[in-house]
Enzyme design. Structure first.
Site, PDB file in Angstrom:
ATOM      1  N   SER A 131       0.723  -0.883  -0.138  1.00  0.00           N
ATOM      2  CA  SER A 131      -0.494   0.005   0.138  1.00  0.00           C
ATOM      3  C   SER A 131       1.235   1.456   0.294  1.00  0.00           C
ATOM      4  O   SER A 131       1.898   1.082   0.640  1.00  0.00           O
ATOM      5  CB  SER A 131      -0.315   0.162   0.752  1.00  0.00           C
ATOM      6  OG  SER A 131      -1.548   0.850   1.524  1.00  0.00           O
ATOM      7  N   TYR A 144      -2.350  -0.260  11.254  1.00  0.00           N
ATOM      8  CA  TYR A 144      -1.974  -0.798   9.147  1.00  0.00           C
ATOM      9  C   TYR A 144      -1.312   0.074   8.396  1.00  0.00           C
ATOM     10  O   TYR A 144      -0.034  -0.958   7.843  1.00  0.00           O
ATOM     11  CB  TYR A 144      -3.120  -0.173   8.271  1.00  0.00           C
ATOM     12  CG  TYR A 144      -3.509  -0.372   7.182  1.00  0.00           C
ATOM     13  CD1 TYR A 144      -3.632  -1.941   6.759  1.00  0.00           C
ATOM     14  CD2 TYR A 144      -3.503   0.897   5.698  1.00  0.00           C
ATOM     15  CE1 TYR A 144      -4.288  -1.772   4.933  1.00  0.00           C
ATOM     16  CE2 TYR A 144      -3.526   0.236   4.561  1.00  0.00           C
ATOM     17  CZ  TYR A 144      -3.429  -1.508   4.066  1.00  0.00           C
ATOM     18  OH  TYR A 144      -3.897  -1.281   3.251  1.00  0.00           O
TER      19      TYR A 144
HETATM   20  N1  NAP Z   1      -8.876  -0.231  -1.748  1.00  0.00           N
HETATM   21  C1  NAP Z   1      -7.603   0.308  -1.337  1.00  0.00           C
HETATM   22  O1  NAP Z   1      -7.799   1.502  -1.239  1.00  0.00           O
HETATM   23  C2  NAP Z   1      -6.186  -0.181  -1.194  1.00  0.00           C
HETATM   24  C3  NAP Z   1      -5.429   0.109  -0.472  1.00  0.00           C
HETATM   25  C4  NAP Z   1      -4.215  -0.040  -0.774  1.00  0.00           C
HETATM   26  C5  NAP Z   1      -3.945  -0.894  -0.730  1.00  0.00           C
HETATM   27  N2  NAP Z   1      -4.771  -2.819  -0.230  1.00  0.00           N
HETATM   28  C6  NAP Z   1      -5.031  -3.863  -0.344  1.00  0.00           C
HETATM   29  O2  NAP Z   1      -5.503  -4.268  -1.176  1.00  0.00           O
HETATM   30  C7  NAP Z   1      -5.779  -5.354  -0.571  1.00  0.00           C
HETATM   31  C8  NAP Z   1      -6.442  -5.932  -1.000  1.00  0.00           C
HETATM   32  O3  NAP Z   1      -8.229  -4.913  -0.561  1.00  0.00           O
HETATM   33  P1  NAP Z   1      -9.409  -4.609  -0.979  1.00  0.00           P
HETATM   34  O4  NAP Z   1      -9.080  -3.440  -1.128  1.00  0.00           O
HETATM   35  O5  NAP Z   1      -9.341  -5.550  -2.295  1.00  0.00           O
HETATM   36  O6  NAP Z   1     -10.227  -4.951   0.398  1.00  0.00           O
HETATM   37  P2  NAP Z   1     -11.826  -5.985   0.141  1.00  0.00           P
HETATM   38  O7  NAP Z   1     -12.299  -6.068  -0.626  1.00  0.00           O
HETATM   39  O8  NAP Z   1     -11.674  -5.885   1.446  1.00  0.00           O
HETATM   40  O9  NAP Z   1     -10.809  -7.408   0.290  1.00  0.00           O
HETATM   41  C9  NAP Z   1      -9.732  -8.296   0.564  1.00  0.00           C
HETATM   42  C10 NAP Z   1      -9.883  -9.533   1.372  1.00  0.00           C
HETATM   43  O10 NAP Z   1      -9.094  -9.943   2.061  1.00  0.00           O
HETATM   44  C11 NAP Z   1      -9.260 -11.745   2.159  1.00  0.00           C
HETATM   45  N3  NAP Z   1      -9.107 -11.181   3.704  1.00  0.00           N
HETATM   46  C12 NAP Z   1      -9.335 -10.238   5.349  1.00  0.00           C
HETATM   47  N4  NAP Z   1      -9.607 -11.562   5.793  1.00  0.00           N
HETATM   48  C13 NAP Z   1      -8.560 -12.462   5.349  1.00  0.00           C
HETATM   49  C14 NAP Z   1      -8.065 -13.528   6.316  1.00  0.00           C
HETATM   50  N5  NAP Z   1      -8.355 -13.321   8.081  1.00  0.00           N
HETATM   51  N6  NAP Z   1      -7.861 -15.048   5.682  1.00  0.00           N
HETATM   52  C15 NAP Z   1      -8.376 -15.014   4.330  1.00  0.00           C
HETATM   53  N7  NAP Z   1      -8.914 -13.788   3.431  1.00  0.00           N
HETATM   54  C16 NAP Z   1      -9.319 -13.030   4.269  1.00  0.00           C
HETATM   55  C17 NAP Z   1     -10.793 -11.134   2.393  1.00  0.00           C
HETATM   56  O11 NAP Z   1     -11.910 -12.413   1.971  1.00  0.00           O
HETATM   57  P3  NAP Z   1     -12.820 -12.983   3.186  1.00  0.00           P
HETATM   58  O12 NAP Z   1     -13.009 -12.379   3.925  1.00  0.00           O
HETATM   59  O13 NAP Z   1     -14.036 -13.793   2.209  1.00  0.00           O
HETATM   60  O14 NAP Z   1     -11.716 -13.663   3.851  1.00  0.00           O
HETATM   61  C18 NAP Z   1     -11.436 -10.305   1.145  1.00  0.00           C
HETATM   62  O15 NAP Z   1     -11.060 -10.537  -0.338  1.00  0.00           O
HETATM   63  C19 NAP Z   1      -5.258  -5.398   1.023  1.00  0.00           C
HETATM   64  O16 NAP Z   1      -4.156  -6.066   1.424  1.00  0.00           O
HETATM   65  C20 NAP Z   1      -5.083  -4.040   1.190  1.00  0.00           C
HETATM   66  O17 NAP Z   1      -4.988  -3.454   2.110  1.00  0.00           O
HETATM   67  C21 NAP Z   1      -6.320  -1.890  -0.752  1.00  0.00           C
END
Ligand code: NAP
Length: 259
Positions: A131, A144
């Site tokens: 991130s 985070y």
């Molecule tokens: N969106 C942003 O603004 C942003 C910015 C920077 C970085 N990121 C990073 O991008 C990545 C994906 O995030 P996203 O934005 O796509 O959010 P998201 O839609 O909430 O997706 C998160 C994913 O992680 C899975 N997950 C969460 N806890 C878990 C666990 N204990 N075991 C297995 N799977 C788990 C969730 O699935 P389940 O709930 O089904 O387990 C979901 O598929 C993350 O690492 C986040 O830090 C996002």
């Protein structure tokens, strides 16, 4: 193999990769119903493994699933992650611990379990989804940021170590991306800040770019790299901006906050 494939960036990556000829996917996350529905909608060969990646036996369970579906792994996308907002005074070590457990330890543990297969399948790749918060920290996101700073440091080291083994290690640093877990509602509501928010499909493209034989790192959107550069070259200015009133607008709520 894509972790966190049940929504957001992971789901978009699965959809994007499924269009590549000859792709065979393994989707990993906790919500089995979401993984099943996604698997059924993709045009390539897909299996899924419903697992909480913070469980002690998660790496072994994913490893066993991989063994049942052939012994090759050419791409591991460590994407699963979450954010729970809160200042250190309010949320304390417990909040640091839960971030590290999911965003750092779970990535390291799964990679450890799969690295022998990735080496045996070389040329292969690991892409870690970090991130921009792993370069620049804001108030109420310290836990985070700590987990993503750790992930970035470890990823850089792994890149250097695995090069000679044919395992490319790439890293993607997203900024604000609208997903289920990170809705960025506060930013999208204001015309002044709406433009800083991007889409998961853009991150999926960057994940492909940083995959096998690809680039070492990519910010999404690209101009977010300027924030990282400014943090190194103009630390006092960045500190002043981020501890002033305007910085509050950049700390968005996440769905993990309610969970
Ligand atoms: N969106 C942003 O603004 C942003 C910015 C920077 C970085 N990121 C990073 O991008 C990545 C994906 O995030 P996203 O934005 O796509 O959010 P998201 O839609 O909430 O997706 C998160 C994913 O992680 C899975 N997950 C969460 N806890 C878990 C666990 N204990 N075991 C297995 N799977 C788990 C969730 O699935 P389940 O709930 O089904 O387990 C979901 O598929 C993350 O690492 C986040 O830090 C996002």
């Amino acid at each position: 193999m894509i972790t966190g494939a049940s929504s957001g960036i992971g789901e978009a990556t699965a959809r994007r990769l499924s269009r590549e000829p000859g792709t065979e996917l393994i989707l990993v996350a906790r919500r089995e119903d979401r993984l099943r529905a996604l698997a059924e909608s993709l045009p390539c060969k897909v299996s899924y493994c419903a697992v909480d990646l913070t469980d002690d036996d998660a790496p072994q369970r994913v490893r066993a699933h991989l063994s049942e579906h052939g012994e090759r792994l050419t791409l591991l996308v460590n994407n699963a992650g979450a954010a729970w907002r809160g200042s250190f005074a309010e949320a304390g070590y417990a909040n640091v611990h839960r971030h590290m457990e999911l965003n750092f330890d779970a990535v390291v543990r799964l990679t450890e379990a799969l690295l022998p297969t990735l080496r045996a399948s070389a040329p292969s790749a690991i892409v870690n989804v970090a991130s921009t918060a792993g370069r620049v920290a804001r108030a109420r996101t310290g836990s985070y940021s700590a987990s993503k700073f750790a992930l970035i440091g470890w990823t850089d080291s792994l890149y250097a170590e695995e090069r000679s083994h044919g395992v490319h290690v790439g890293m993607v640093l997203p900024g604000f991306i609208v997903t289920e877990g990170f809705p960025a509602t506060e930013l999208r509501e204001r015309a002044l800040t709406r433009w800083v928010v991007s889409r998961p499909e853009k991150v999926a493209e960057a994940i492909l770019e940083t995959g096998p034989g690809g680039r070492a790192e990519r910010y999404v959107p690209r101009p977010y790299a300027l924030a990282a550069v400014a943090r190194i070259l103009m630390p006092s200015l960045v500190r002043r901006v981020l501890s002033g009133g305007a910085a509050g607008a950049l700390t968005t709520s996440t769905t993990a906050d309610d969970g």
